[in-house]
Design a protein around this motif. Sequence first.
Motif, PDB file in Angstrom:
ATOM      1  N   LYS A 326      49.010  83.736  34.409  1.00 39.14           N
ATOM      2  CA  LYS A 326      50.417  83.973  34.074  1.00 39.14           C
ATOM      3  C   LYS A 326      51.311  83.212  35.044  1.00 39.14           C
ATOM      4  CE  LYS A 326      49.636  88.671  32.281  1.00 39.14           C
ATOM      5  NZ  LYS A 326      50.121  88.468  30.915  1.00 39.14           N
ATOM      6  N   LYS A 327      52.357  82.592  34.495  1.00 35.60           N
ATOM      7  CA  LYS A 327      53.248  81.766  35.310  1.00 35.60           C
ATOM      8  C   LYS A 327      54.528  82.490  35.734  1.00 35.60           C
ATOM      9  CE  LYS A 327      50.772  77.950  34.993  1.00 35.60           C
ATOM     10  NZ  LYS A 327      50.164  77.293  36.165  1.00 35.60           N
ATOM     11  N   THR A 328      54.851  83.566  35.061  1.00 40.27           N
ATOM     12  CA  THR A 328      56.107  84.258  35.383  1.00 40.27           C
ATOM     13  C   THR A 328      55.868  85.746  35.603  1.00 40.27           C
ATOM     14  OG1 THR A 328      56.569  84.568  33.011  1.00 40.27           O
ATOM     15  CG2 THR A 328      57.520  82.621  34.090  1.00 40.27           C
ATOM     16  N   LEU A 329      56.622  86.301  36.549  1.00 40.50           N
ATOM     17  CA  LEU A 329      56.606  87.741  36.784  1.00 40.50           C
ATOM     18  C   LEU A 329      57.760  88.380  36.018  1.00 40.50           C
ATOM     19  CD1 LEU A 329      54.966  86.612  39.297  1.00 40.50           C
ATOM     20  CD2 LEU A 329      55.807  88.618  40.534  1.00 40.50           C
ATOM     21  N   ARG A 330      57.455  89.413  35.291  1.00 45.99           N
ATOM     22  CA  ARG A 330      58.496  90.088  34.505  1.00 45.99           C
ATOM     23  C   ARG A 330      59.583  90.645  35.400  1.00 45.99           C
ATOM     24  NH1 ARG A 330      56.222  95.285  31.945  1.00 45.99           N
ATOM     25  NH2 ARG A 330      56.708  96.019  34.062  1.00 45.99           N
ATOM     26  N   ASP A 331      59.175  91.307  36.476  1.00 45.13           N
ATOM     27  CA  ASP A 331      60.132  91.894  37.428  1.00 45.13           C
ATOM     28  C   ASP A 331      59.403  92.147  38.738  1.00 45.13           C
ATOM     29  OD1 ASP A 331      58.626  94.277  37.094  1.00 45.13           O
ATOM     30  OD2 ASP A 331      59.894  94.914  35.425  1.00 45.13           O
ATOM     31  N   GLY A 332      60.047  92.871  39.640  1.00 47.27           N
ATOM     32  CA  GLY A 332      59.455  93.118  40.951  1.00 47.27           C
ATOM     33  C   GLY A 332      58.783  94.472  41.093  1.00 47.27           C
ATOM     34  N   SER A 333      58.396  95.083  39.990  1.00 45.46           N
ATOM     35  CA  SER A 333      57.722  96.381  40.076  1.00 45.46           C
ATOM     36  C   SER A 333      56.318  96.212  40.660  1.00 45.46           C
ATOM     37  CB  SER A 333      57.628  97.024  38.692  1.00 45.46           C
ATOM     38  OG  SER A 333      56.897  96.201  37.801  1.00 45.46           O
ATOM     39  N   PRO A 360      59.363 101.027  41.431  1.00 42.89           N
ATOM     40  CA  PRO A 360      60.150 100.352  40.381  1.00 42.89           C
ATOM     41  C   PRO A 360      60.823  99.087  40.913  1.00 42.89           C
ATOM     42  CG  PRO A 360      61.310 102.287  41.204  1.00 42.89           C
ATOM     43  CD  PRO A 360      59.972 102.295  41.851  1.00 42.89           C
ATOM     44  N   SER A 361      61.117  98.171  40.026  1.00 40.81           N
ATOM     45  CA  SER A 361      61.763  96.923  40.416  1.00 40.81           C
ATOM     46  C   SER A 361      63.133  97.198  41.025  1.00 40.81           C
ATOM     47  CB  SER A 361      61.917  96.017  39.192  1.00 40.81           C
ATOM     48  OG  SER A 361      62.498  94.789  39.547  1.00 40.81           O
ATOM     49  N   GLY A 362      63.445  96.531  42.133  1.00 38.29           N
ATOM     50  CA  GLY A 362      64.739  96.683  42.792  1.00 38.29           C
ATOM     51  C   GLY A 362      64.784  97.791  43.814  1.00 38.29           C
ATOM     52  N   ALA A 363      63.711  98.581  43.933  1.00 36.12           N
ATOM     53  CA  ALA A 363      63.699  99.691  44.892  1.00 36.12           C
ATOM     54  C   ALA A 363      63.513  99.173  46.314  1.00 36.12           C
ATOM     55  CB  ALA A 363      62.577 100.667  44.549  1.00 36.12           C
ATOM     56  N   THR A 364      63.924 100.013  47.271  1.00 34.24           N
ATOM     57  CA  THR A 364      63.689  99.708  48.682  1.00 34.24           C
ATOM     58  C   THR A 364      62.701 100.729  49.228  1.00 34.24           C
ATOM     59  OG1 THR A 364      65.929  98.807  48.976  1.00 34.24           O
ATOM     60  CG2 THR A 364      64.747  99.499  50.957  1.00 34.24           C
ATOM     61  N   GLY A 397      54.010  94.435  36.098  1.00 31.61           N
ATOM     62  CA  GLY A 397      53.297  94.963  34.945  1.00 31.61           C
ATOM     63  C   GLY A 397      51.927  94.363  34.700  1.00 31.61           C
ATOM     64  N   ALA A 398      51.494  93.381  35.506  1.00 29.21           N
ATOM     65  CA  ALA A 398      50.192  92.731  35.295  1.00 29.21           C
ATOM     66  C   ALA A 398      49.392  92.735  36.592  1.00 29.21           C
ATOM     67  CB  ALA A 398      50.378  91.303  34.792  1.00 29.21           C
ATOM     68  N   THR A 523      62.924  93.803  44.811  1.00 31.19           N
ATOM     69  CA  THR A 523      62.174  94.899  45.414  1.00 31.19           C
ATOM     70  C   THR A 523      61.976  94.596  46.887  1.00 31.19           C
ATOM     71  OG1 THR A 523      61.013  95.266  43.321  1.00 31.19           O
ATOM     72  CG2 THR A 523      60.045  96.244  45.303  1.00 31.19           C
ATOM     73  N   LYS A 524      62.341  95.551  47.739  1.00 30.59           N
ATOM     74  CA  LYS A 524      62.289  95.315  49.191  1.00 30.59           C
ATOM     75  C   LYS A 524      61.331  96.316  49.835  1.00 30.59           C
ATOM     76  CE  LYS A 524      66.640  95.823  48.590  1.00 30.59           C
ATOM     77  NZ  LYS A 524      66.792  95.360  47.187  1.00 30.59           N
TER      78      LYS A 524
END
Length: 578
Positions: A326-333, A360-364, A397-398, A523-524
């Motif tokens: 896979k070349k792309t990440l859906r999000d930062g989860s 979850p994506s965007g969480a710290t 997600g992967a 995501t931090k």
Amino acid sequence: MIKMLMGSIRQYKRESLLSPLFVALEVVLECLLPLVMASMIDNMTGNSMAPIIKYGIALACMAMLSLLCGALAGKYAATASCGFAKNLRQDLFFKIQDFSFADIDTFSTSSLVTRMTTDVTNVQNAYQMIIRVAVRTPLMLIFSVIMGMSISVRISLIFLAMIPIIGGALLGIAWHVFPIFKRIFKKYDRMNESVQENIAGIRVVKSFVREDYAREKFYAQSESVRRDFTHVEKILALNAPIMMFGIYVCMLLVSLVGANIIISSHGSALTTGELSSLINYGVQILASMMMFSMVFVMCMMAAEPVQRITEVLKHESVLENPENGKKTLRDGSISFDHVSFRYSDKSKKYALSDITFDIPSGATIGIIGGTGSSKTSLIQLISRLYDTTEGSVRVGGADVREYDLESLRSEVAVVLQKNILFSGTIKENLRWGDKNASDAELERVCRLAQADEFIQQFPQKYDTYIERGGSNVSGGQKQRLCIARALLKKPKILILDDSTSAVDTKTDALIRQAFRQEIPDTTKIIIAQRISSVEDADQIFVMEDGCIVERGTHDELVARGGIYREVYDSQTKSREEA
């Protein structure tokens, strides 16, 4: 092994073929010289200079051609061997770039450096000897034997009888020196490791006034290498006397037998010129054996380096990059599903045991724990610097093993406590994050990392030159530059591994505030020893012995009264006392 190394010849195949070709021509001419000289001696009659001039011109032309062929052979051999070494170093370097941390741990950094320097140089020298001297030796031997036997089979048998005797002596020498060479190169690894540690930690050495200890340690390792090399050289030194003994014995026997034939047959069976030619061919045969011994010694020295180099080239990384990853990440989860990990199959203890969580994506996320609690081991699995031993890590997600490694790591930025700055300007260092970043982008990420303020105080600002390792900036400045460099990647996941430990609490708070405002979708993950660095995180993990023993928000963990509360109380008390 040899086939693998030959793949590094590439564009230097032409030179590698031309060198032995000119060597062959040189040998043919050298073998014809004694024959022409014999004819000159046998055709000298009375006071006539005609035969001498005729054969002299022929000998001079042949000698000049032989010299030219030898010079061209040397030129092409040097070009081919140096080019081969260059390609081999590149192949090793590119191979190492694909290694995982586990692969590098397998070989050790110092050993890899030795293989790319000392080992490659030994192989280069052996290759030059092989395409030149190793070609010359058998050709000279064969031609000289044939030419000698065409004159006198009886005398030529003297040379043939000496060959297996000398060959047996060389094999005996090899049997003794090969195990020692194997030991020497392992000692080279340890000596290079000592040098690396000493240079990298020179400030610690000087601050503890341990220069004498460092000198003694290096001297002991250097002395050990010297002793083994001296032992080898003493054995290899037997080459010359054995060869010279063979040459003198042959010369005496040839002179004795040849003179006897000439006297007993009144010159009809063997002429003076032919005897002279036989002596010359004998010298060529034994000189060939002498050169063979030199090639033999060089190949002995290169045998172990060849094995060590091919060991690296053949090594398959424990991390397999999927062909159609896979070349792309859906999000930062991020999701850990019953993850356990140990650094090698030989390790009895797991660094991480049964870790399960979802971010979850965007969480710290904040992570705290004592030294050795495997905080860094946990975050290394996210960017797949290591693979899990059990369970799975999912990002976007992967499973991380489904991603193309470059694509995954491009979306995960990691800032270590002891991150590295390279020699070059601040701009050049920052552009490791994005080589095409504009000056405006550089300044923006530096403001986020609270680095712009001190950069502007430098006379050359962003063009200020950074020494190797960032030795001309403070620890806190280095950390902020590394954070800015990571932000320039625009990652979906940002991991700070105790990377604000050298900055004051106010600057630390400003950096976290900038993160909340400027990169809310990233995501931090913040690993820290200070509670103040993680107290405003959405969730905090407390780690101990490779396990997550507590998790929750700051208020929840303080109220729970566990390890987190103890750390919080101790740090609060320290601040109050201060």
